[in-house]
Write a protein that holds these residues in place. Sequence first.
Motif, PDB file in Angstrom:
ATOM      1  N   PRO A 118     -12.389   6.011  -4.091  1.00  0.00           N
ATOM      2  CA  PRO A 118     -11.064   6.207  -3.500  1.00  0.00           C
ATOM      3  C   PRO A 118     -10.662   5.041  -2.603  1.00  0.00           C
ATOM      4  CG  PRO A 118     -12.685   7.584  -2.392  1.00  0.00           C
ATOM      5  CD  PRO A 118     -13.374   6.977  -3.585  1.00  0.00           C
ATOM      6  N   CYS A 119      -9.336   4.850  -2.481  1.00  0.00           N
ATOM      7  CA  CYS A 119      -8.753   3.860  -1.558  1.00  0.00           C
ATOM      8  C   CYS A 119      -9.225   2.444  -1.849  1.00  0.00           C
ATOM      9  CB  CYS A 119      -9.056   4.218  -0.102  1.00  0.00           C
ATOM     10  SG  CYS A 119      -8.568   5.888   0.381  1.00  0.00           S
ATOM     11  N   LYS A 120      -9.314   2.094  -3.122  1.00  0.00           N
ATOM     12  CA  LYS A 120      -9.774   0.767  -3.506  1.00  0.00           C
ATOM     13  C   LYS A 120      -8.741  -0.015  -4.309  1.00  0.00           C
ATOM     14  CE  LYS A 120     -13.942   0.580  -1.743  1.00  0.00           C
ATOM     15  NZ  LYS A 120     -14.335  -0.468  -0.770  1.00  0.00           N
ATOM     16  N   SER A 121      -7.552   0.554  -4.527  1.00  0.00           N
ATOM     17  CA  SER A 121      -6.487  -0.157  -5.216  1.00  0.00           C
ATOM     18  C   SER A 121      -5.148   0.269  -4.630  1.00  0.00           C
ATOM     19  CB  SER A 121      -6.516   0.122  -6.723  1.00  0.00           C
ATOM     20  OG  SER A 121      -6.093   1.438  -6.998  1.00  0.00           O
ATOM     21  N   LYS A 122      -4.125  -0.530  -4.885  1.00  0.00           N
ATOM     22  CA  LYS A 122      -2.820  -0.239  -4.310  1.00  0.00           C
ATOM     23  C   LYS A 122      -2.278   1.108  -4.771  1.00  0.00           C
ATOM     24  CE  LYS A 122      -0.132  -2.490  -7.958  1.00  0.00           C
ATOM     25  NZ  LYS A 122       0.858  -3.544  -8.281  1.00  0.00           N
ATOM     26  N   ASP A 123      -2.665   1.567  -5.966  1.00  0.00           N
ATOM     27  CA  ASP A 123      -2.172   2.838  -6.497  1.00  0.00           C
ATOM     28  C   ASP A 123      -2.614   4.020  -5.655  1.00  0.00           C
ATOM     29  OD1 ASP A 123      -1.202   1.274  -8.551  1.00  0.00           O
ATOM     30  OD2 ASP A 123      -2.928   1.636  -9.853  1.00  0.00           O
ATOM     31  N   ASP A 124      -3.704   3.858  -4.904  1.00  0.00           N
ATOM     32  CA  ASP A 124      -4.237   4.964  -4.102  1.00  0.00           C
ATOM     33  C   ASP A 124      -3.468   5.156  -2.794  1.00  0.00           C
ATOM     34  OD1 ASP A 124      -6.141   5.077  -6.088  1.00  0.00           O
ATOM     35  OD2 ASP A 124      -7.643   3.935  -4.946  1.00  0.00           O
ATOM     36  N   PHE A 125      -2.653   4.180  -2.415  1.00  0.00           N
ATOM     37  CA  PHE A 125      -1.987   4.226  -1.109  1.00  0.00           C
ATOM     38  C   PHE A 125      -0.546   4.697  -1.299  1.00  0.00           C
ATOM     39  CE2 PHE A 125      -5.615   1.573  -0.534  1.00  0.00           C
ATOM     40  CZ  PHE A 125      -5.999   1.693   0.789  1.00  0.00           C
ATOM     41  N   ARG A 126      -0.384   5.983  -1.499  1.00  0.00           N
ATOM     42  CA  ARG A 126       0.931   6.551  -1.801  1.00  0.00           C
ATOM     43  C   ARG A 126       1.667   7.057  -0.555  1.00  0.00           C
ATOM     44  NH1 ARG A 126       1.381   7.892  -7.301  1.00  0.00           N
ATOM     45  NH2 ARG A 126       0.167   6.329  -8.467  1.00  0.00           N
ATOM     46  N   GLN A 127       0.935   7.302   0.533  1.00  0.00           N
ATOM     47  CA  GLN A 127       1.536   7.917   1.716  1.00  0.00           C
ATOM     48  C   GLN A 127       2.111   6.851   2.651  1.00  0.00           C
ATOM     49  OE1 GLN A 127       1.997  11.251   2.859  1.00  0.00           O
ATOM     50  NE2 GLN A 127       3.226  10.080   4.306  1.00  0.00           N
ATOM     51  N   VAL A 128       3.426   6.908   2.915  1.00  0.00           N
ATOM     52  CA  VAL A 128       4.075   6.004   3.872  1.00  0.00           C
ATOM     53  C   VAL A 128       3.816   6.512   5.284  1.00  0.00           C
ATOM     54  CG1 VAL A 128       6.260   5.049   4.669  1.00  0.00           C
ATOM     55  CG2 VAL A 128       5.866   5.399   2.223  1.00  0.00           C
ATOM     56  N   VAL A 129       3.345   5.617   6.144  1.00  0.00           N
ATOM     57  CA  VAL A 129       3.115   5.987   7.546  1.00  0.00           C
ATOM     58  C   VAL A 129       3.860   5.045   8.483  1.00  0.00           C
ATOM     59  CG1 VAL A 129       0.922   7.195   7.222  1.00  0.00           C
ATOM     60  CG2 VAL A 129       0.943   4.699   7.470  1.00  0.00           C
ATOM     61  N   GLY A 130       4.948   4.477   7.998  1.00  0.00           N
ATOM     62  CA  GLY A 130       5.787   3.669   8.875  1.00  0.00           C
ATOM     63  C   GLY A 130       6.164   2.326   8.275  1.00  0.00           C
ATOM     64  N   TYR A 131       6.897   1.576   9.080  1.00  0.00           N
ATOM     65  CA  TYR A 131       7.405   0.271   8.677  1.00  0.00           C
ATOM     66  C   TYR A 131       6.988  -0.740   9.731  1.00  0.00           C
ATOM     67  CZ  TYR A 131      10.724  -2.728   6.135  1.00  0.00           C
ATOM     68  OH  TYR A 131      11.301  -3.693   5.356  1.00  0.00           O
ATOM     69  N   LEU A 132       6.378  -1.835   9.302  1.00  0.00           N
ATOM     70  CA  LEU A 132       5.838  -2.831  10.224  1.00  0.00           C
ATOM     71  C   LEU A 132       6.776  -4.028  10.334  1.00  0.00           C
ATOM     72  CD1 LEU A 132       3.552  -4.117  11.931  1.00  0.00           C
ATOM     73  CD2 LEU A 132       2.544  -4.925   9.781  1.00  0.00           C
ATOM     74  N   TYR A 133       7.112  -4.379  11.572  1.00  0.00           N
ATOM     75  CA  TYR A 133       7.906  -5.578  11.863  1.00  0.00           C
ATOM     76  C   TYR A 133       6.980  -6.593  12.521  1.00  0.00           C
ATOM     77  CZ  TYR A 133      11.966  -2.560  11.103  1.00  0.00           C
ATOM     78  OH  TYR A 133      12.886  -1.700  10.559  1.00  0.00           O
TER      79      TYR A 133
END
Length: 449
Positions: A118-133
């Motif tokens: 788990p959590c080893k490719s971009k496809d695994d990161f589906r949950q948005v937890v904000g926007y970074l500036y």
Amino acid sequence: YPGLTYMYEKKHVCFAGSVLGTNCKVRIEGAIGSTSAGSSWPQVHRLTWAEPFGWEDTCGFKDVIPILGLGIPSSPFILGGLGGLVFDLGYSLNNEPRNFWVCYCPGFTAKNDGTKQPCKSKDDFRQVVGYLYLFAVQQLVATIVPATRFSLQVRCGDVNGCLRNLDNRIKILDPFHYLPTRNINNYPIWDERGGCRKRLQTVHYLYPPNCVSATECSSQVNGGINRDNKFFTGLKMDNVIVAGLSKEMEYDVCYCDENCIVAANWFKVGNFNVSRSWTAYLRSGSAASIYGPLEVVNVPGVLSLGTKPDPTYKWDNRGGISNSLQGNPSLKLLEDNNEQVTNAACASQTPEPVFENHGCLDAAVCYPFGWRNATSETITFNSKYFYGGLTGKMSPDDPLYQATDLAVSAYKSGIYAVCYCEALCDQAISWAKLTRLEIRGPNAAQKWT
């Protein structure tokens, strides 16, 4: 609350520091993680970032750009710390401002067929937890010189990182430590130990009047209403003199977008350098003057003022003065064998009568006048009038008239403080001791006639 996604709208801020110790650290508040010994929670819950595409979130779809993550072994899929709630995204590749979606993986595997962790490719990161500036500071001149006006641009991420109001403020700090890893000014906005929250503005900040406490800063020093960039203009820094010579200094820039009386709203957005001033060598017969430099007693010469090269900016490798120094400044030479001359003395005193073609009509008006030589990036003091005039008479009995440069001769050897004023020289705050000039002679402090 139907229709509201708070994590989607969460704003994270960091600054583009590009060196170890300026790492971007994101805290996911409200997440539930196990802090017990031996817990595997931090090992399977990770964070990454995704390049924006329009206003739709791109978590799980867009590639992770290697702008962040430097110095972190688990990059770009960052393991959490402090029970998994704080994620160190590393430092940035350069000083460019950027925007990214912040994407979270709670031990998830998009391709759940037992073939991958788990959590080893971009496809695994589906949950948005904000926007970074990712903020940055840009000095709008190649070299900043003490006691001269300059402007700073605070870049609010790529776009829309700042609010459209006039409540924004800046504060200039001395670095807490020369090592970035130990400089508390670099701490993230949410860290209560952060230097931008509690430290006072540097004593070397001159103008315009700004902060009177750690959080009370002037409404007159604001960057405007643009959401992409904030421009802070007409700033001045003091000179730092060591052994009679000016010292190159670095300062941190703290920023607050609104409600700045609250310490938690302050965070670092970058830094800038103030360059070391020095007397530049002027070749005899150059385009600027037919005379050589002023350096030997009883030998006419011309003084030029420049700066040491600033390696931070590749285009400033000549060590010259950029448009930080304005045209038509004033200069005075005060005897300084014991290094007793201060900025206040520069403002109030006038040169001793040991010079030819150099003196002051009063403490604010001194000759020869200076003009900016854009080719060599220096200020040359050999002009008889303001605006660089080298010929003609102000009046039939003009005492400064001569056919060529107003070259200066010194009748007394020794060390002289080089006092400089950019403009408004009747105001004491406009004068600064920039560097020193050595006039050589057979004996120290010997006066010749």
